[in-house]
Design a protein around this motif. Structure first.
Motif, short mmCIF file in Angstrom:
data_model
loop_
_atom_site.label_atom_id
_atom_site.label_comp_id
_atom_site.label_asym_id
_atom_site.label_seq_id
_atom_site.Cartn_x
_atom_site.Cartn_y
_atom_site.Cartn_z
N GLY A 198 -5.84 -15.25 -3.12
CA GLY A 198 -5.06 -17.19 -2.41
C GLY A 198 -3.85 -17.39 -3.12
N ARG A 199 -3.32 -18.73 -2.30
CA ARG A 199 -2.38 -18.89 -2.68
C ARG A 199 -2.61 -20.36 -3.97
NH1 ARG A 199 -1.67 -18.82 2.34
NH2 ARG A 199 -2.32 -21.05 2.49
N SER A 200 -1.25 -20.71 -5.15
CA SER A 200 -2.30 -21.50 -6.40
C SER A 200 -1.98 -22.82 -5.55
CB SER A 200 -1.06 -21.56 -7.22
OG SER A 200 -1.02 -22.77 -8.83
N ALA A 201 -2.85 -23.49 -6.10
CA ALA A 201 -2.70 -25.07 -5.20
C ALA A 201 -1.79 -25.91 -6.21
CB ALA A 201 -4.40 -25.85 -5.18
N PRO A 202 -1.83 -26.50 -4.75
CA PRO A 202 -0.32 -27.83 -5.67
C PRO A 202 -0.84 -28.65 -6.65
CG PRO A 202 0.19 -27.87 -3.30
CD PRO A 202 -1.25 -26.55 -3.17
N MET A 257 -6.50 -22.29 9.45
CA MET A 257 -5.77 -23.53 9.21
C MET A 257 -6.00 -23.05 7.47
SD MET A 257 -8.32 -26.62 9.65
CE MET A 257 -8.30 -28.52 8.55
N THR A 258 -5.48 -23.76 6.85
CA THR A 258 -5.26 -23.18 5.23
C THR A 258 -6.70 -24.56 4.82
OG1 THR A 258 -2.89 -23.51 5.56
CG2 THR A 258 -3.74 -23.81 3.45
N ALA A 259 -7.36 -24.08 3.36
CA ALA A 259 -8.10 -24.75 3.04
C ALA A 259 -7.88 -23.97 1.74
CB ALA A 259 -9.79 -24.02 3.14
N SER A 260 -8.88 -25.08 0.71
CA SER A 260 -8.47 -25.01 -1.04
C SER A 260 -10.52 -24.05 -0.76
CB SER A 260 -7.94 -25.57 -1.27
OG SER A 260 -7.72 -26.20 -2.93
N GLU A 284 -5.59 -22.00 -2.20
CA GLU A 284 -5.11 -21.71 -0.32
C GLU A 284 -5.46 -20.45 0.42
OE1 GLU A 284 -1.66 -24.82 -0.22
OE2 GLU A 284 -2.74 -26.45 -0.23
N VAL A 285 -5.78 -20.80 1.46
CA VAL A 285 -6.26 -19.78 1.98
C VAL A 285 -5.99 -19.96 3.08
CG1 VAL A 285 -7.57 -18.40 0.55
CG2 VAL A 285 -8.71 -19.72 1.79
N ASP A 286 -6.34 -18.79 4.47
CA ASP A 286 -5.96 -19.34 5.52
C ASP A 286 -6.87 -18.23 5.99
OD1 ASP A 286 -3.32 -20.86 5.51
OD2 ASP A 286 -1.82 -19.24 5.46
N ILE A 287 -7.70 -19.34 7.07
CA ILE A 287 -8.67 -19.03 7.55
C ILE A 287 -9.36 -19.76 8.68
CG2 ILE A 287 -10.20 -17.94 5.61
CD1 ILE A 287 -11.73 -20.81 5.49
N PRO A 288 -10.08 -18.96 9.71
CA PRO A 288 -9.67 -20.28 11.00
C PRO A 288 -10.88 -21.22 10.94
CG PRO A 288 -11.23 -17.46 10.87
CD PRO A 288 -10.84 -17.67 9.76
N VAL A 338 -18.18 -20.39 0.94
CA VAL A 338 -18.12 -20.16 2.90
C VAL A 338 -16.57 -20.03 2.44
CG1 VAL A 338 -18.35 -21.15 4.84
CG2 VAL A 338 -20.48 -21.44 3.34
N ILE A 339 -15.61 -21.01 1.99
CA ILE A 339 -14.38 -20.54 2.33
C ILE A 339 -13.83 -19.54 1.63
CG2 ILE A 339 -11.76 -21.37 2.06
CD1 ILE A 339 -13.62 -24.82 1.88
N LYS A 340 -13.78 -19.54 0.39
CA LYS A 340 -13.95 -18.32 -0.19
C LYS A 340 -13.85 -16.97 0.92
CE LYS A 340 -13.28 -15.00 -3.72
NZ LYS A 340 -12.30 -14.70 -4.94
N ALA A 341 -15.55 -16.53 0.97
CA ALA A 341 -16.08 -15.85 1.92
C ALA A 341 -14.93 -15.23 2.93
CB ALA A 341 -17.42 -15.99 2.76
N ALA A 342 -15.02 -16.37 4.05
CA ALA A 342 -14.70 -16.00 5.06
C ALA A 342 -13.08 -15.65 4.36
CB ALA A 342 -14.22 -17.39 5.82
N ALA A 343 -12.00 -15.82 3.56
CA ALA A 343 -11.22 -15.27 3.20
C ALA A 343 -10.82 -13.89 2.66
CB ALA A 343 -10.24 -15.93 1.89
N VAL A 344 -11.90 -13.76 1.89
CA VAL A 344 -12.11 -12.40 1.38
C VAL A 344 -12.46 -11.43 2.42
CG1 VAL A 344 -13.73 -10.80 -0.25
CG2 VAL A 344 -12.93 -13.05 -1.18
N VAL A 345 -13.12 -11.46 3.16
CA VAL A 345 -13.28 -10.32 4.11
C VAL A 345 -12.25 -10.21 4.92
CG1 VAL A 345 -15.63 -10.80 4.65
CG2 VAL A 345 -14.90 -12.62 6.23
N ARG A 346 -10.83 -11.10 5.15
CA ARG A 346 -9.61 -10.45 5.83
C ARG A 346 -8.73 -10.37 4.96
NH1 ARG A 346 -13.39 -14.59 8.46
NH2 ARG A 346 -13.13 -14.74 10.33
N GLY A 347 -9.42 -10.11 3.79
CA GLY A 347 -8.28 -9.83 2.41
C GLY A 347 -7.32 -10.28 1.95
#
Length: 508
Positions: A70-74, A122-125, A81-85, A57-66
Protein backbone atom coordinates in the motif's frame (compact mmCIF):
# COMPACT_ATOMS: atom_id res chain seq x y z
CA UNK A 1 -7.71 -49.08 43.51
CA UNK A 2 -6.90 -45.63 42.14
CA UNK A 3 -3.36 -44.25 42.26
CA UNK A 4 -1.66 -41.12 41.05
CA UNK A 5 1.74 -40.35 39.56
CA UNK A 6 4.59 -41.72 41.64
CA UNK A 7 2.84 -45.00 42.53
CA UNK A 8 4.16 -47.75 40.31
CA UNK A 9 1.61 -50.34 41.39
CA UNK A 10 -0.82 -51.19 38.61
CA UNK A 11 -4.16 -52.58 39.76
CA UNK A 12 -5.50 -55.54 37.88
CA UNK A 13 -8.78 -53.74 37.12
CA UNK A 14 -7.15 -51.21 34.79
CA UNK A 15 -7.73 -51.98 31.12
CA UNK A 16 -4.70 -51.57 28.81
CA UNK A 17 -4.76 -48.57 26.51
CA UNK A 18 -6.36 -49.18 23.14
CA UNK A 19 -4.42 -48.54 19.91
CA UNK A 20 -4.71 -45.26 18.07
CA UNK A 21 -7.47 -45.06 15.43
CA UNK A 22 -6.74 -44.64 11.73
CA UNK A 23 -5.26 -41.19 11.09
CA UNK A 24 -7.13 -40.31 7.84
CA UNK A 25 -10.47 -41.16 9.45
CA UNK A 26 -9.70 -39.01 12.49
CA UNK A 27 -8.43 -36.11 10.39
CA UNK A 28 -11.34 -35.86 7.99
CA UNK A 29 -13.96 -36.50 10.65
CA UNK A 30 -12.46 -33.75 12.81
CA UNK A 31 -12.25 -31.43 9.80
CA UNK A 32 -15.88 -32.07 8.89
CA UNK A 33 -17.10 -31.27 12.42
CA UNK A 34 -14.88 -28.21 12.83
CA UNK A 35 -15.71 -26.86 9.38
CA UNK A 36 -19.43 -27.32 9.93
CA UNK A 37 -19.41 -25.54 13.28
CA UNK A 38 -17.23 -22.71 12.05
CA UNK A 39 -19.24 -22.25 8.85
CA UNK A 40 -22.44 -21.93 10.85
CA UNK A 41 -20.86 -19.13 12.88
CA UNK A 42 -19.64 -17.52 9.64
CA UNK A 43 -23.20 -17.39 8.33
CA UNK A 44 -24.77 -16.29 11.62
CA UNK A 45 -23.28 -12.79 11.73
CA UNK A 46 -23.41 -9.81 9.33
CA UNK A 47 -20.54 -9.08 6.97
CA UNK A 48 -17.51 -7.30 8.52
CA UNK A 49 -19.12 -7.50 11.96
CA UNK A 50 -16.06 -9.19 13.47
CA UNK A 51 -13.33 -7.24 15.30
CA UNK A 52 -11.32 -5.31 12.68
CA UNK A 53 -12.78 -7.60 10.01
CA UNK A 54 -13.27 -4.73 7.58
CA UNK A 55 -9.58 -3.79 7.47
CA UNK A 56 -8.61 -7.45 7.01
CA UNK A 57 -11.04 -7.69 4.08
CA UNK A 58 -9.49 -4.58 2.54
CA UNK A 59 -6.00 -6.03 2.99
CA UNK A 60 -7.05 -9.34 1.40
CA UNK A 61 -8.64 -7.61 -1.61
CA UNK A 62 -5.42 -5.62 -2.12
CA UNK A 63 -2.99 -8.53 -1.69
CA UNK A 64 -4.63 -10.74 -4.32
CA UNK A 65 -4.38 -7.79 -6.71
CA UNK A 66 -0.64 -7.53 -6.13
CA UNK A 67 -0.56 -4.63 -3.68
CA UNK A 68 1.32 -5.98 -0.67
CA UNK A 69 2.46 -2.73 0.95
CA UNK A 70 0.00 0.00 0.00
CA UNK A 71 0.86 3.67 0.22
CA UNK A 72 1.56 5.40 3.50
CA UNK A 73 -1.69 6.95 4.73
CA UNK A 74 -1.51 10.72 5.42
CA UNK A 75 -1.20 11.37 9.13
CA UNK A 76 -0.94 7.66 9.92
CA UNK A 77 2.26 6.08 8.60
CA UNK A 78 1.33 2.78 10.25
CA UNK A 79 -1.65 2.41 7.93
CA UNK A 80 -1.62 2.03 4.17
CA UNK A 81 -3.90 3.17 1.37
CA UNK A 82 -4.81 0.71 -1.38
CA UNK A 83 -6.93 0.86 -4.55
CA UNK A 84 -9.57 -1.88 -4.62
CA UNK A 85 -13.14 -2.42 -5.88
CA UNK A 86 -15.60 -0.13 -4.12
CA UNK A 87 -17.64 -2.94 -2.56
CA UNK A 88 -14.65 -3.84 -0.37
CA UNK A 89 -13.42 -0.28 0.14
CA UNK A 90 -16.71 0.91 1.66
CA UNK A 91 -16.44 -1.66 4.45
CA UNK A 92 -14.11 0.80 6.21
CA UNK A 93 -17.28 2.56 7.43
CA UNK A 94 -19.93 -0.10 6.81
CA UNK A 95 -20.34 -1.39 10.41
CA UNK A 96 -20.33 2.07 12.04
CA UNK A 97 -24.05 2.07 12.80
CA UNK A 98 -23.98 -1.12 14.91
CA UNK A 99 -20.34 -1.64 15.98
CA UNK A 100 -19.88 -0.98 19.72
CA UNK A 101 -23.66 -0.49 19.99
CA UNK A 102 -24.99 -3.78 21.26
CA UNK A 103 -28.60 -2.64 21.39
CA UNK A 104 -28.70 -1.82 17.66
CA UNK A 105 -29.63 -4.56 15.20
CA UNK A 106 -27.53 -5.01 12.06
CA UNK A 107 -30.34 -3.99 9.69
CA UNK A 108 -29.16 -0.38 10.12
CA UNK A 109 -26.18 -1.00 7.82
CA UNK A 110 -26.39 0.64 4.39
CA UNK A 111 -26.70 -1.46 1.26
CA UNK A 112 -23.43 -2.43 -0.35
CA UNK A 113 -22.68 -1.05 -3.85
CA UNK A 114 -24.04 -3.14 -6.71
CA UNK A 115 -23.28 -3.64 -10.38
CA UNK A 116 -20.78 -1.28 -11.96
CA UNK A 117 -20.65 0.87 -8.83
CA UNK A 118 -19.36 -2.14 -6.85
CA UNK A 119 -16.56 -2.74 -9.36
CA UNK A 120 -15.28 0.83 -9.58
CA UNK A 121 -11.83 1.37 -8.12
CA UNK A 122 -11.81 3.19 -4.82
CA UNK A 123 -9.12 4.11 -2.28
CA UNK A 124 -9.34 2.59 1.19
CA UNK A 125 -7.09 2.60 4.23
CA UNK A 126 -6.16 -0.38 6.38
CA UNK A 127 -3.96 -0.49 9.48
CA UNK A 128 -3.05 -4.16 8.90
CA UNK A 129 -1.28 -3.41 5.63
CA UNK A 130 2.06 -4.50 7.09
CA UNK A 131 0.80 -7.94 8.13
CA UNK A 132 2.30 -11.01 6.48
CA UNK A 133 0.42 -11.43 3.16
CA UNK A 134 0.25 -15.26 3.17
CA UNK A 135 -3.15 -15.57 4.88
CA UNK A 136 -4.67 -12.77 2.82
CA UNK A 137 -3.47 -14.25 -0.47
CA UNK A 138 -5.78 -17.21 0.19
CA UNK A 139 -8.85 -15.63 1.77
CA UNK A 140 -8.83 -12.82 -0.80
CA UNK A 141 -9.35 -15.15 -3.78
CA UNK A 142 -13.18 -14.96 -3.69
CA UNK A 143 -12.93 -11.20 -4.37
CA UNK A 144 -12.24 -12.04 -8.03
CA UNK A 145 -15.82 -13.31 -8.31
CA UNK A 146 -18.62 -10.96 -9.39
CA UNK A 147 -19.14 -8.55 -6.46
CA UNK A 148 -21.91 -9.14 -3.98
CA UNK A 149 -22.57 -9.74 -0.32
CA UNK A 150 -22.07 -13.48 -0.85
CA UNK A 151 -18.35 -12.87 -1.54
CA UNK A 152 -17.80 -11.74 2.05
CA UNK A 153 -19.32 -14.97 3.31
CA UNK A 154 -17.18 -16.97 0.89
CA UNK A 155 -14.08 -15.22 2.24
CA UNK A 156 -15.16 -16.25 5.74
CA UNK A 157 -15.70 -19.84 4.62
CA UNK A 158 -12.24 -19.96 3.05
CA UNK A 159 -10.77 -18.70 6.32
CA UNK A 160 -12.85 -21.24 8.24
CA UNK A 161 -11.50 -23.96 5.97
CA UNK A 162 -7.90 -22.94 6.58
CA UNK A 163 -8.38 -22.90 10.35
CA UNK A 164 -10.23 -26.22 10.34
CA UNK A 165 -7.58 -27.93 8.21
CA UNK A 166 -4.87 -26.86 10.64
CA UNK A 167 -6.85 -27.59 13.80
CA UNK A 168 -7.92 -31.05 12.59
CA UNK A 169 -4.27 -32.15 12.71
CA UNK A 170 -4.33 -31.51 16.44
CA UNK A 171 -6.99 -34.20 16.72
CA UNK A 172 -4.72 -36.62 14.86
CA UNK A 173 -1.93 -35.87 17.34
CA UNK A 174 -4.44 -36.43 20.13
CA UNK A 175 -5.43 -39.80 18.69
CA UNK A 176 -1.77 -40.88 18.64
CA UNK A 177 -1.53 -40.54 22.42
CA UNK A 178 -2.25 -43.53 24.63
CA UNK A 179 -4.35 -42.92 27.75
CA UNK A 180 -5.66 -39.80 26.04
CA UNK A 181 -8.92 -39.16 27.91
CA UNK A 182 -7.69 -36.18 29.93
CA UNK A 183 -5.76 -34.86 26.92
CA UNK A 184 -9.04 -34.85 24.98
CA UNK A 185 -10.68 -32.99 27.86
CA UNK A 186 -7.91 -30.40 27.74
CA UNK A 187 -8.46 -29.89 24.01
CA UNK A 188 -12.20 -29.51 24.61
CA UNK A 189 -11.67 -26.76 27.20
CA UNK A 190 -9.23 -24.96 24.89
CA UNK A 191 -11.95 -24.67 22.23
CA UNK A 192 -13.83 -21.85 23.89
CA UNK A 193 -16.54 -20.09 21.82
CA UNK A 194 -14.14 -17.24 21.04
CA UNK A 195 -11.80 -19.64 19.24
CA UNK A 196 -14.62 -20.86 17.00
CA UNK A 197 -15.86 -17.32 16.44
CA UNK A 198 -12.46 -15.95 15.39
CA UNK A 199 -12.09 -18.90 13.01
CA UNK A 200 -15.40 -17.92 11.42
CA UNK A 201 -14.47 -14.37 10.33
CA UNK A 202 -11.82 -12.78 8.13
CA UNK A 203 -9.06 -12.15 10.66
CA UNK A 204 -5.61 -13.76 10.72
CA UNK A 205 -5.85 -14.15 14.51
CA UNK A 206 -8.13 -17.15 14.01
CA UNK A 207 -5.49 -19.00 12.00
CA UNK A 208 -2.79 -18.03 14.49
CA UNK A 209 -4.76 -19.38 17.46
CA UNK A 210 -5.74 -22.62 15.70
CA UNK A 211 -2.18 -23.27 14.53
CA UNK A 212 -0.83 -22.47 18.00
CA UNK A 213 -3.23 -24.92 19.67
CA UNK A 214 -2.27 -27.63 17.19
CA UNK A 215 1.41 -26.93 17.78
CA UNK A 216 0.93 -27.19 21.55
CA UNK A 217 -0.84 -30.55 21.17
CA UNK A 218 1.65 -32.02 18.69
CA UNK A 219 4.74 -30.95 20.63
CA UNK A 220 3.31 -32.14 23.94
CA UNK A 221 2.43 -35.48 22.36
CA UNK A 222 5.96 -35.75 20.96
CA UNK A 223 7.71 -35.28 24.31
CA UNK A 224 5.15 -36.56 26.83
CA UNK A 225 3.97 -39.60 24.83
CA UNK A 226 6.98 -40.56 22.65
CA UNK A 227 6.49 -43.17 19.95
CA UNK A 228 9.55 -43.89 17.75
CA UNK A 229 7.37 -45.53 15.11
CA UNK A 230 5.46 -42.28 14.57
CA UNK A 231 8.39 -39.87 14.81
CA UNK A 232 8.56 -39.04 11.09
CA UNK A 233 4.86 -38.32 10.67
CA UNK A 234 4.75 -36.36 13.92
CA UNK A 235 7.70 -34.21 12.91
CA UNK A 236 6.16 -33.64 9.49
CA UNK A 237 2.97 -32.37 11.09
CA UNK A 238 4.87 -30.17 13.52
CA UNK A 239 6.92 -28.67 10.69
CA UNK A 240 3.92 -27.83 8.50
CA UNK A 241 1.91 -26.36 11.37
CA UNK A 242 4.92 -24.31 12.50
CA UNK A 243 5.38 -22.83 9.02
CA UNK A 244 1.69 -21.92 8.89
CA UNK A 245 1.90 -20.30 12.30
CA UNK A 246 5.12 -18.47 11.42
CA UNK A 247 3.40 -16.72 8.52
CA UNK A 248 0.08 -15.92 10.19
CA UNK A 249 0.94 -12.79 12.20
CA UNK A 250 3.94 -10.66 13.14
CA UNK A 251 4.22 -11.93 16.73
CA UNK A 252 3.87 -15.59 15.75
CA UNK A 253 7.64 -16.32 15.60
CA UNK A 254 7.97 -15.08 19.19
CA UNK A 255 5.05 -17.27 20.28
CA UNK A 256 6.59 -20.29 18.56
CA UNK A 257 9.84 -19.71 20.43
CA UNK A 258 7.94 -19.48 23.72
CA UNK A 259 5.94 -22.65 22.99
CA UNK A 260 9.04 -24.64 22.00
CA UNK A 261 10.97 -23.50 25.07
CA UNK A 262 8.06 -24.29 27.39
CA UNK A 263 7.48 -27.77 25.95
CA UNK A 264 11.13 -28.75 25.45
CA UNK A 265 12.67 -27.34 28.62
CA UNK A 266 9.89 -27.20 31.21
CA UNK A 267 7.10 -29.62 30.28
CA UNK A 268 8.80 -32.44 28.42
CA UNK A 269 11.62 -34.68 29.62
CA UNK A 270 14.84 -33.31 28.15
CA UNK A 271 16.03 -36.84 27.34
CA UNK A 272 13.12 -37.27 24.93
CA UNK A 273 13.78 -33.89 23.33
CA UNK A 274 17.46 -34.74 22.88
CA UNK A 275 16.71 -38.11 21.27
CA UNK A 276 14.29 -36.44 18.89
CA UNK A 277 16.77 -33.77 17.87
CA UNK A 278 19.53 -36.33 17.27
CA UNK A 279 17.34 -38.68 15.24
CA UNK A 280 18.10 -38.15 11.56
CA UNK A 281 14.46 -38.67 10.63
CA UNK A 282 13.75 -35.29 12.28
CA UNK A 283 16.35 -33.33 10.35
CA UNK A 284 14.47 -32.76 7.05
CA UNK A 285 11.48 -31.42 8.96
CA UNK A 286 13.62 -29.19 11.13
CA UNK A 287 15.09 -27.89 7.88
CA UNK A 288 11.57 -27.10 6.64
CA UNK A 289 10.95 -25.06 9.79
CA UNK A 290 14.14 -23.09 9.19
CA UNK A 291 13.16 -22.54 5.54
CA UNK A 292 9.76 -21.23 6.64
CA UNK A 293 11.24 -19.00 9.32
CA UNK A 294 13.43 -17.00 6.95
CA UNK A 295 10.67 -15.44 4.79
CA UNK A 296 8.44 -14.86 7.81
CA UNK A 297 11.12 -12.94 9.70
CA UNK A 298 12.21 -11.14 6.54
CA UNK A 299 8.69 -9.84 5.97
CA UNK A 300 8.17 -8.82 9.60
CA UNK A 301 11.47 -6.94 9.76
CA UNK A 302 11.42 -5.39 6.29
CA UNK A 303 7.75 -4.38 6.32
CA UNK A 304 7.91 -3.07 9.88
CA UNK A 305 4.96 -5.22 10.97
CA UNK A 306 5.61 -4.63 14.66
CA UNK A 307 6.53 -0.95 14.41
CA UNK A 308 3.19 0.62 13.62
CA UNK A 309 4.68 3.60 11.87
CA UNK A 310 6.89 5.28 14.43
CA UNK A 311 6.90 6.60 17.99
CA UNK A 312 3.63 8.47 18.20
CA UNK A 313 2.72 7.63 21.81
CA UNK A 314 5.53 8.75 24.12
CA UNK A 315 3.07 8.95 27.00
CA UNK A 316 2.81 5.13 27.02
CA UNK A 317 5.99 4.25 28.88
CA UNK A 318 7.08 0.67 29.44
CA UNK A 319 6.25 0.53 33.15
CA UNK A 320 2.90 2.32 32.83
CA UNK A 321 1.74 0.13 29.96
CA UNK A 322 2.99 -3.06 31.60
CA UNK A 323 1.10 -2.26 34.80
CA UNK A 324 -2.14 -1.49 32.96
CA UNK A 325 -1.89 -4.54 30.70
CA UNK A 326 -1.19 -6.88 33.62
CA UNK A 327 -4.21 -5.72 35.58
CA UNK A 328 -6.45 -6.11 32.53
CA UNK A 329 -5.57 -9.81 32.28
CA UNK A 330 -8.84 -10.74 34.00
CA UNK A 331 -10.83 -8.99 31.29
CA UNK A 332 -8.66 -10.61 28.60
CA UNK A 333 -9.60 -14.01 30.01
CA UNK A 334 -13.31 -13.16 29.80
CA UNK A 335 -12.89 -12.03 26.19
CA UNK A 336 -10.98 -15.24 25.43
CA UNK A 337 -14.04 -17.19 26.58
CA UNK A 338 -16.34 -15.18 24.36
CA UNK A 339 -17.00 -11.54 23.56
CA UNK A 340 -18.18 -11.31 20.00
CA UNK A 341 -18.62 -8.72 17.28
CA UNK A 342 -16.54 -5.61 17.85
CA UNK A 343 -16.13 -6.88 21.43
CA UNK A 344 -19.62 -5.50 22.09
CA UNK A 345 -21.50 -8.78 22.56
CA UNK A 346 -21.02 -10.50 25.89
CA UNK A 347 -22.28 -13.77 27.29
CA UNK A 348 -24.53 -13.72 30.37
CA UNK A 349 -22.54 -13.63 33.61
CA UNK A 350 -23.59 -17.20 34.41
CA UNK A 351 -22.16 -18.28 31.07
CA UNK A 352 -18.73 -16.89 31.95
CA UNK A 353 -18.89 -18.57 35.34
CA UNK A 354 -19.76 -21.91 33.77
CA UNK A 355 -17.05 -21.74 31.11
CA UNK A 356 -14.47 -20.61 33.66
CA UNK A 357 -15.43 -23.49 35.95
CA UNK A 358 -15.14 -26.08 33.18
CA UNK A 359 -11.94 -24.55 31.80
CA UNK A 360 -10.37 -24.24 35.23
CA UNK A 361 -11.30 -27.77 36.30
CA UNK A 362 -8.37 -29.52 34.62
CA UNK A 363 -5.97 -26.72 35.50
CA UNK A 364 -6.90 -27.09 39.17
CA UNK A 365 -6.53 -30.89 39.00
CA UNK A 366 -3.12 -30.52 37.38
CA UNK A 367 -1.97 -28.20 40.18
CA UNK A 368 -3.35 -30.35 42.97
CA UNK A 369 -2.48 -33.85 41.79
CA UNK A 370 0.30 -33.48 39.25
CA UNK A 371 3.82 -34.56 40.13
CA UNK A 372 6.53 -32.01 40.82
CA UNK A 373 7.44 -31.59 37.16
CA UNK A 374 3.79 -31.25 36.25
CA UNK A 375 3.19 -28.50 38.79
CA UNK A 376 6.29 -26.63 37.66
CA UNK A 377 5.09 -26.97 34.07
CA UNK A 378 1.67 -25.52 34.92
CA UNK A 379 3.14 -22.58 36.84
CA UNK A 380 5.58 -21.84 34.01
CA UNK A 381 3.03 -22.03 31.21
CA UNK A 382 0.59 -19.86 33.14
CA UNK A 383 3.30 -17.31 33.89
CA UNK A 384 4.31 -17.11 30.23
CA UNK A 385 0.67 -16.82 29.09
CA UNK A 386 0.11 -13.86 31.42
CA UNK A 387 3.48 -12.08 31.44
CA UNK A 388 4.73 -12.41 27.85
CA UNK A 389 1.82 -10.33 26.45
CA UNK A 390 2.47 -7.74 29.17
CA UNK A 391 6.12 -7.42 28.14
CA UNK A 392 5.42 -7.39 24.41
CA UNK A 393 2.69 -4.79 24.67
CA UNK A 394 4.74 -2.57 26.98
CA UNK A 395 7.57 -2.72 24.45
CA UNK A 396 5.30 -1.88 21.48
CA UNK A 397 2.93 0.67 22.99
CA UNK A 398 5.03 3.79 22.40
CA UNK A 399 4.91 2.99 18.66
CA UNK A 400 1.48 1.49 18.10
CA UNK A 401 -0.57 2.83 21.00
CA UNK A 402 -2.54 0.89 23.60
CA UNK A 403 -3.96 -1.79 21.28
CA UNK A 404 -3.70 -5.09 23.12
CA UNK A 405 -6.73 -7.34 23.18
CA UNK A 406 -7.38 -10.93 24.24
CA UNK A 407 -7.04 -12.51 20.80
CA UNK A 408 -3.35 -11.55 20.74
CA UNK A 409 -2.81 -13.56 23.94
CA UNK A 410 -4.95 -16.56 23.02
CA UNK A 411 -2.16 -18.53 21.26
CA UNK A 412 -0.65 -18.82 24.74
CA UNK A 413 -3.91 -19.23 26.66
CA UNK A 414 -4.88 -22.36 24.71
CA UNK A 415 -1.54 -23.89 25.69
CA UNK A 416 -2.52 -23.75 29.36
CA UNK A 417 -5.51 -26.02 28.70
CA UNK A 418 -3.48 -28.39 26.51
CA UNK A 419 -0.68 -28.65 29.08
CA UNK A 420 -3.18 -29.30 31.88
CA UNK A 421 -4.60 -32.19 29.87
CA UNK A 422 -1.19 -33.86 29.57
CA UNK A 423 -0.28 -33.26 33.22
CA UNK A 424 -3.60 -34.79 34.33
CA UNK A 425 -2.99 -37.72 31.98
CA UNK A 426 0.18 -38.61 33.86
CA UNK A 427 -1.24 -37.75 37.28
CA UNK A 428 -4.15 -40.16 36.76
CA UNK A 429 -2.19 -42.88 35.00
CA UNK A 430 -4.00 -45.61 36.93
CA UNK A 431 -7.46 -44.05 37.03
CA UNK A 432 -10.18 -46.53 36.01
CA UNK A 433 -11.12 -45.86 32.41
CA UNK A 434 -14.85 -45.54 33.12
CA UNK A 435 -14.31 -42.64 35.54
CA UNK A 436 -11.94 -40.86 33.15
CA UNK A 437 -14.38 -41.27 30.26
CA UNK A 438 -17.25 -39.91 32.34
CA UNK A 439 -15.14 -36.86 33.13
CA UNK A 440 -14.46 -36.28 29.44
CA UNK A 441 -18.12 -36.82 28.49
CA UNK A 442 -19.20 -34.22 31.04
CA UNK A 443 -16.59 -31.65 29.95
CA UNK A 444 -17.26 -32.17 26.22
CA UNK A 445 -21.04 -32.04 26.67
CA UNK A 446 -20.87 -28.82 28.69
CA UNK A 447 -18.57 -27.19 26.13
CA UNK A 448 -20.84 -28.23 23.24
CA UNK A 449 -23.94 -26.92 25.01
CA UNK A 450 -22.19 -23.68 25.89
CA UNK A 451 -21.07 -23.16 22.30
CA UNK A 452 -24.65 -23.43 21.05
CA UNK A 453 -25.88 -21.00 23.71
CA UNK A 454 -23.11 -18.58 22.70
CA UNK A 455 -24.37 -18.73 19.11
CA UNK A 456 -27.89 -17.90 20.30
CA UNK A 457 -26.54 -14.87 22.19
CA UNK A 458 -24.68 -13.69 19.09
CA UNK A 459 -27.67 -14.20 16.80
CA UNK A 460 -29.93 -12.19 19.12
CA UNK A 461 -27.45 -9.34 19.24
CA UNK A 462 -27.54 -8.89 15.45
CA UNK A 463 -31.13 -9.85 14.65
CA UNK A 464 -32.83 -7.59 17.20
CA UNK A 465 -30.18 -6.17 19.56
CA UNK A 466 -28.93 -7.46 22.87
CA UNK A 467 -31.86 -5.98 24.78
CA UNK A 468 -34.50 -7.54 22.54
CA UNK A 469 -36.63 -10.64 22.99
CA UNK A 470 -34.90 -13.98 22.63
CA UNK A 471 -37.60 -14.92 20.13
CA UNK A 472 -36.24 -12.14 17.95
CA UNK A 473 -33.53 -14.58 16.92
CA UNK A 474 -36.09 -16.10 14.54
CA UNK A 475 -37.88 -12.99 13.24
CA UNK A 476 -35.83 -9.89 14.07
CA UNK A 477 -35.22 -6.90 11.75
CA UNK A 478 -31.96 -8.47 10.50
CA UNK A 479 -31.72 -12.06 9.33
CA UNK A 480 -28.69 -14.16 8.37
CA UNK A 481 -28.49 -15.57 4.82
CA UNK A 482 -29.59 -18.96 6.21
CA UNK A 483 -32.63 -18.96 8.55
CA UNK A 484 -31.67 -18.84 12.22
CA UNK A 485 -33.70 -21.95 13.03
CA UNK A 486 -31.77 -23.94 10.43
CA UNK A 487 -28.43 -22.62 11.68
CA UNK A 488 -29.24 -23.50 15.27
CA UNK A 489 -30.62 -26.92 14.41
CA UNK A 490 -27.53 -27.91 12.47
CA UNK A 491 -25.30 -26.41 15.16
CA UNK A 492 -26.88 -28.58 17.86
CA UNK A 493 -26.19 -31.68 15.77
CA UNK A 494 -22.65 -30.62 14.84
CA UNK A 495 -21.66 -29.68 18.40
CA UNK A 496 -23.04 -32.99 19.65
CA UNK A 497 -20.99 -34.72 16.94
CA UNK A 498 -17.92 -32.87 18.17
CA UNK A 499 -18.47 -34.05 21.73
CA UNK A 500 -19.06 -37.56 20.39
CA UNK A 501 -15.83 -37.41 18.39
CA UNK A 502 -13.79 -36.54 21.48
CA UNK A 503 -15.48 -39.31 23.44
CA UNK A 504 -14.74 -41.85 20.70
CA UNK A 505 -11.14 -40.74 20.41
CA UNK A 506 -10.71 -41.37 24.11
CA UNK A 507 -12.23 -44.86 23.84
CA UNK A 508 -10.45 -46.07 20.69
Amino acid sequence: MTTIAGNTTRPASVTPARPAPARPRVYWTAFAVLMTLTSLWSLATPVVSGPDENVHVIKAAAVVRGDLYGRSAPGNPGAGEVDIPAIYAVTASYPVCFAFRGGVAADCAPELPRGEAAEQTMTASTWVIRNNPAYYAVVGLPTFLPPGEYVFYLMRLVSAGLCSLVLAWGFVALADVTRRTFVAAGVATALMPMVVYLNSIVNSSGLEISAALTLWITLLALVRAPDPARLTSRMAGIAVVTVVLLNSRGLSPLYIAAIVVMVAVVVGPWATVRRTMLDRRSWPWLGLVVAGTVPALWWTLSAGTLEGGGGGHPELGFRTTANRTFFETGDFLLVAIGRFGWLDTSLPTLGYVAFAAVGGFLVLLAFLLGDRRGRVAMVSVLAVAVLLPVIVHAWQASNVGYIWTARYSMPLYVGVAATAGFVCRDAFIELPRRLAERTLNLVASLMATGLTLALVVTLRRYTIGDQGSWWGVFDGPWAPPVPSAVLLGIHVVASAAGARLLARLARD
